[in-house]
Write an enzyme that holds these catalytic residues in place. Structure first.
Site, PDB file in Angstrom:
ATOM      1  CE1 TYR A 161      -3.001  -3.004   0.303  1.00 44.55           C
ATOM      2  CE2 TYR A 161      -3.444  -2.469   2.594  1.00 44.55           C
ATOM      3  CZ  TYR A 161      -3.663  -3.270   1.492  1.00 44.55           C
ATOM      4  OH  TYR A 161      -4.535  -4.319   1.568  1.00 44.55           O
TER       5      TYR A 161
ATOM      6  CD  GLU B 257     -23.503  -2.447  20.545  1.00 41.98           C
ATOM      7  OE1 GLU B 257     -23.548  -3.572  20.005  1.00 41.98           O
ATOM      8  OE2 GLU B 257     -24.330  -2.070  21.401  1.00 41.98           O
TER       9      GLU B 257
END
Length: 429
Positions: A331, A407
């Site tokens: 990358y 969450e």
């Protein structure tokens, strides 16, 4: 009179902006619980790179339900959805990665993964240990938010759900590079791209950004040193590749400390494996060495490649051995466009609160979002997912079997993606 009319016009404009922001906030709130449910489902059903068939099917069905033009099966399992705004303008790309990792989950969450696979000959679990499940869920949530606002959009939004960010299976291509190779930018032509990654290195709801080089390039090198086998009691009758390999390690480690201008950008060269020989009294025929290269400047990257080849081959030759050097380009450097970063910083502050947006240092990890950023102006940011009561120094990191994403951070991520798209398009009214 003119002044009065101008004041009225400005007042209406301010009211319109306020209403638009209130609409975005409400849509994010409405979709928050669904984002959590999507994430739990993806977490329980993880899929490795180029095999994200179930995940991609759920994504495509959702985007179609929102009235988007949807293309599937890009780079194996990739999905692209196009949301057309009611008014003309540029195209913004938002991206999420979908793949999981070959990691056996050790968390105690009720939706933990129990999936298993055989990965390169080893039986192992499959886990979303890097949070890509959260990325998919948040971008699905942003798609719903933005679809509900399409009458207000001055342009289009391109939703990219990408496979294999962690790398393709052996013998296959994959990820962002393959999606570009298969022509998604030629077909849809986005003007800018935004991406987001959850991290355990920031507390819940924090957003980290950096202008310019942000994440390192990641390349792999292999060096095979060829000698001539001999008895260990008489090394002069052969050529010792182990001795040559030891000198190569020392020489290569001098590249960064003595040959690269590290005042420009930092760099790292690390050996991860050296293997050779089978017995204490036999000098082997060859030694294999593998390692990684990380850096933040593309010119330095090319120099390091060349210096590794020169160092290894010349040291081997001085010992009577030879060295084959292969560098596998991975990358590139992930670079945030400075002008676009400055332009979109207020959007991040609206999404998370100004006090929760912070500049980060360079990260020696890598991201294949970098391939998109080579093509168009882009911004990539991090979203904190570690609860406030946990110590960032000891919390399980990304790729750990204990990795956990809070969450309550998802609403910030969903809003950030939505806010970036809306604000960029509105800036081109």
């Amino acid at each position: 009179m003119k002044k009065s009319l101008l004041s009225v016009a400005l007042g209406f404009a301010a009211l319109g902006a306020f209403n638009a922001q209130a609409n975005l906030d409400q849509h994010v709130k409405n979709v928050e619980q669904q984002v959590i449910e999507w994430r739990r489902d993806f977490h329980q059903n993880p899929e490795l790179g180029n095999r994200e068939t179930r995940t991609a099917g759920i994504v495509a069905k959702h985007l179609k339900s929102l009235g988007m033009q949807v293309q599937t099966d890009i780079a194996y399992t990739g999905v692209v959805g196009i949301l057309k705004g009611a008014k003309p303008g540029p195209t913004v790309m938002l991206r999420a990665d979908m793949d999981a990792l070959p990691v056996t989950e050790k968390t105690d969450v009720p939706f933990k993964s129990t999936k298993t696979t055989n990965f390169r000959g080893v039986d192992v679990g499959i886990m979303h240990a890097c949070g890509h499940d959260t990325h998919v869920a948040m971008l699905m949530g942003a798609a719903e938010v933005l679809a509900n606002m399409k009458d207000e959009l001055h342009g289009n939004i391109m939703f990219v759900f990408q496979p294999a960010e962690e790398g393709a299976p052996l013998g296959e291509e994959g990820g962002a590079e393959l999606m570009l190779k298969e022509g998604i930018f030629k077909k849809y032509k986005p003007d800018v791209a935004f991406g987001l990654h959850i991290t355990s290195s920031l507390h819940t709801g924090k957003i980290g950004y950096r202008s310019g080089p942000f994440m390192a390039s990641a390349d792999r090198f292999e060096i095979t040193v060829h000698g001539r086998q001999a008895h260990g009691s008489a090394p002069w009758t052969g050529v010792d590749p182990i001795a040559a390999a030891a000198q190569i390690v020392t020489g290569v480690n001098h590249i960064v400390s003595r040959q690269v201008n590290i005042t420009k950008e930092p760099a790292i060269v690390s050996f991860g494996k050296i293997a050779g020989g089978v017995r204490n009294n036999i000098i082997p025929e060859e030694v294999e060495m593998v390692g990684t290269i990380r850096n933040f400047d593309m010119d330095n990257r090319a120099q390091i490649f060349e210096n590794i080849k020169t160092t290894a081959t010349h040291i081997a030759k001085s010992s009577g051995a030879t060295a084959d050097v292969h560098i596998h380009e991975g990358y590139p450097v992930t670079v945030n466009n400075p002008e676009l970063t400055a332009q979109m910083l207020p959007s991040l502050e609206k999404a998370a609160g100004k006090q929760n947006v912070q500049e980060m240092g360079k990260i020696t990890g890598a991201e294949d979002f970098s391939f998109y950023a080579l093509e168009i102006p882009s911004v990539f940011v991090f979203l904190g997912g570690t609860p406030d009561d946990q110590d960032l120094k000891t919390v399980a990191s990304n790729h750990s079997p204990y990795f956990y994403a809070d969450e309550s951070s998802f609403k910030v991520g969903t809003k950030a993606l939505s806010q970036l798209a809306v604000d960029y398009l509105n800036s081109h009214k």
